[in-house]
Structures are given as C-alpha cells and as structure tokens.
Design a protein around this motif. Structure first.
Motif, PDB file in Angstrom:
ATOM      1  N   ALA A   1      -1.306  -0.042   6.264  1.00 27.30           N
ATOM      2  CA  ALA A   1      -2.021   0.754   5.253  1.00 27.30           C
ATOM      3  C   ALA A   1      -1.446   2.165   5.164  1.00 27.30           C
ATOM      4  N   VAL A   2      -1.131   2.741   6.331  1.00 24.55           N
ATOM      5  CA  VAL A   2      -0.562   4.111   6.350  1.00 24.55           C
ATOM      6  C   VAL A   2       0.810   4.110   5.672  1.00 24.55           C
ATOM      7  N   LEU A   3       1.628   3.127   6.012  1.00 27.97           N
ATOM      8  CA  LEU A   3       2.950   3.050   5.377  1.00 27.97           C
ATOM      9  C   LEU A   3       2.800   2.839   3.862  1.00 27.97           C
ATOM     10  N   GLY A   4       1.848   2.007   3.498  1.00 24.54           N
ATOM     11  CA  GLY A   4       1.584   1.776   2.074  1.00 24.54           C
ATOM     12  C   GLY A   4       1.220   3.068   1.356  1.00 24.54           C
ATOM     13  N   GLU A   5       0.391   3.891   2.002  1.00 21.94           N
ATOM     14  CA  GLU A   5       0.002   5.188   1.403  1.00 21.94           C
ATOM     15  C   GLU A   5       1.213   6.085   1.226  1.00 21.94           C
ATOM     16  N   LYS A   6       2.078   6.099   2.242  1.00 23.01           N
ATOM     17  CA  LYS A   6       3.268   6.962   2.177  1.00 23.01           C
ATOM     18  C   LYS A   6       4.222   6.509   1.061  1.00 23.01           C
ATOM     19  N   LEU A   7       4.219   5.204   0.802  1.00 18.18           N
ATOM     20  CA  LEU A   7       5.119   4.654  -0.222  1.00 18.18           C
ATOM     21  C   LEU A   7       4.440   4.521  -1.585  1.00 18.18           C
ATOM     22  N   ASP A   8       3.133   4.772  -1.603  1.00 17.57           N
ATOM     23  CA  ASP A   8       2.320   4.594  -2.816  1.00 17.57           C
ATOM     24  C   ASP A   8       2.325   3.128  -3.281  1.00 17.57           C
ATOM     25  N   VAL A   9       2.206   2.236  -2.301  1.00 17.22           N
ATOM     26  CA  VAL A   9       2.050   0.799  -2.591  1.00 17.22           C
ATOM     27  C   VAL A   9       0.876   0.276  -1.768  1.00 17.22           C
TER      28      VAL A   9
ATOM     29  N   TRP B   1      -4.049  -4.979 -19.227  1.00 16.65           N
ATOM     30  CA  TRP B   1      -2.614  -4.679 -19.356  1.00 16.65           C
ATOM     31  C   TRP B   1      -2.290  -3.363 -18.648  1.00 16.65           C
ATOM     32  N   ARG B   2      -3.146  -2.347 -18.848  1.00 16.52           N
ATOM     33  CA  ARG B   2      -2.940  -1.045 -18.208  1.00 16.52           C
ATOM     34  C   ARG B   2      -3.029  -1.188 -16.686  1.00 16.52           C
ATOM     35  N   TYR B   3      -3.991  -1.996 -16.222  1.00 17.33           N
ATOM     36  CA  TYR B   3      -4.167  -2.201 -14.782  1.00 17.33           C
ATOM     37  C   TYR B   3      -2.929  -2.855 -14.163  1.00 17.33           C
ATOM     38  N   VAL B   4      -2.449  -3.891 -14.818  1.00 13.20           N
ATOM     39  CA  VAL B   4      -1.280  -4.603 -14.292  1.00 13.20           C
ATOM     40  C   VAL B   4      -0.070  -3.659 -14.249  1.00 13.20           C
ATOM     41  N   LYS B   5       0.072  -2.805 -15.271  1.00 11.00           N
ATOM     42  CA  LYS B   5       1.195  -1.855 -15.282  1.00 11.00           C
ATOM     43  C   LYS B   5       1.055  -0.825 -14.160  1.00 11.00           C
ATOM     44  N   GLU B   6      -0.182  -0.486 -13.809  1.00  8.31           N
ATOM     45  CA  GLU B   6      -0.403   0.550 -12.804  1.00  8.31           C
ATOM     46  C   GLU B   6      -0.338   0.017 -11.369  1.00  8.31           C
ATOM     47  N   LEU B   7      -0.338  -1.303 -11.217  1.00  3.66           N
ATOM     48  CA  LEU B   7      -0.217  -1.881  -9.879  1.00  3.66           C
ATOM     49  C   LEU B   7       1.182  -1.647  -9.336  1.00  3.66           C
ATOM     50  N   ASP B   8       1.339  -1.768  -8.014  1.00  4.67           N
ATOM     51  CA  ASP B   8       2.698  -1.661  -7.481  1.00  4.67           C
ATOM     52  C   ASP B   8       3.454  -2.961  -7.792  1.00  4.67           C
TER      53      ASP B   8
END
Lengths: 68, 136
Positions: free
Chosen positions: A19-27, B61-68
């Motif tokens: 989770a911490v790594l995810g936060e740092k990577l914004d994923v 659509w906006r949600y899917v675009k905003e996901l990683d």
C-alpha cells in the motif's frame, strides 16, 4: 509472458508495504501486487517511475528473460 | 488522483443518476399501465432515464480513465467479456427470433444483462487474482 522483477525484494529492503509503495507510485495496492507476482508488466512510464523511486535503472529492477 | 478519490467522484454521479433512473422507470411504467398520460408524452418522458444512463456511463468512463493502468486494464477486460457474452447471445437469440417462434426478449434487458455478466466476470477475475475489487 511476464517479466521477472525484484520489486518485492526492493520493497522489503525499505520496509514498505504494498500500500505504501502504491501511494508513492500513485497506483493501487492491487497494481503493486500484480507487478510483484508477475501477473502484470507495467507501462514504460510506470517502470521509469519505479526506477526513479528506487534510484536504479529499469534493467536493475526488471529482467528481460528473452535477452541473449 | 488516488483510486479512492476516483471512486468517490464516480459514486457522486452514480447514485443520483440511478435514483433518477429508478424513479423515472417506475413512474413511466406506472403511467403507462394506468393510461394516466397520453402515449406521446411517454415518448418524451423516456428521455429522463436515457439522460440518467448517459450521466452514469459518462461517470463510468471518467472513472475508468482515472484508474491506474492495471486496474483500468482489468475493468476493460471484464467489460469486453461482458460485451462478448451479451452481443453473442443477442445475435444468436435475435436470429432465432427472426426465423423461429422463440419468445421475444425486450432489448431493454441488454443493458442489465451486460452489467450482470460484467459484474460476474469481474468478480471471478478478482477471485482468481486473489484480490478484492468492485466493478462499476
């Protein structure tokens, strides 16, 4: 075919959770988990982000198994 | 943008859109059964659920675009599977409707059918990946 990577080891060395790594990577944590377990190969921008974060080159994190 | 923020932004549109959709569907169906309004006004009233669906799908659509990238890939994969099931079934059943006397299925059910299969497939994908996750 997914690439092998050292993400889990690098993360453990820094005592970071997924989770911490995810936060740092914004994923998401799920994304970190998927990369670590080889279920997903990150995009080039995310691979560069990882490399910058760990101050390593992409090749030092990811192993190209098809390279000669 | 974090996943939580993206989800919160989606829910802020999804809930009002679905409330409007449900109320309008029930109201239009009731008005139709009761013959409460002239037929032509029902045609105009169906714009309300259609607009709420557009609002919901825009938010989706906006949600899917905003996901990683990984989460987006999973959502799109589940949607594609859902679409494959619905399109294949609709094509096959539609052909049978043209050629045989199978019961007619209203096209209205294509949307709920898509979301049903998309949801089931996403849940199966999440379980196989050992992840918790919600479809839209």
């Amino acid at each position: 075919m997914s690439m092998k990577n050292r993400l889990k080891v690098l993360r453990a060395e820094r005592d970071w959770s997924q989770a911490v790594l995810g936060e740092k990577l914004d994923v998401s944590r799920q994304t970190v988990n998927a990369i670590e377990t080889g279920r997903y190969d990150p995009s080039l921008p995310l691979a560069f982000k990882l490399a910058r974060l760990f101050e390593l080159s992409i090749e030092e994190i990811f192993e190209d198994e098809q390279a000669g | 943008m974090t996943q939580k923020t993206a989800h919160r932004r989606y829910i802020k549109v999804f809930i009002p859109a679905m409330v409007i959709y449900m109320i309008s569907i029930f109201a239009i169906s009731w008005a139709n059964i009761q013959s409460y309004l002239p037929k032509y006004s029902l045609y105009f009233l169906t714009i309300i659920p259609v607009l709420s669906i557009f609002a919901w799908m825009w938010a989706q659509w906006r949600y899917v675009k905003e996901l990683d990238e990984y989460m987006r890939a999973r959502q799109v994969e589940a949607m594609m599977y859902g679409m494959m099931v619905v399109v294949a079934f609709a094509s096959g059943w539609g052909l049978m409707e043209l050629m045989t006397d199978v019961p007619r299925i209203p096209i209205f059910f294509a949307g709920p059918g898509f979301y049903l299969f998309y949801g089931i497939i996403f849940a199966v994908m999440s379980k196989r990946a050992g992840e918790k996750g919600a479809c839209l």
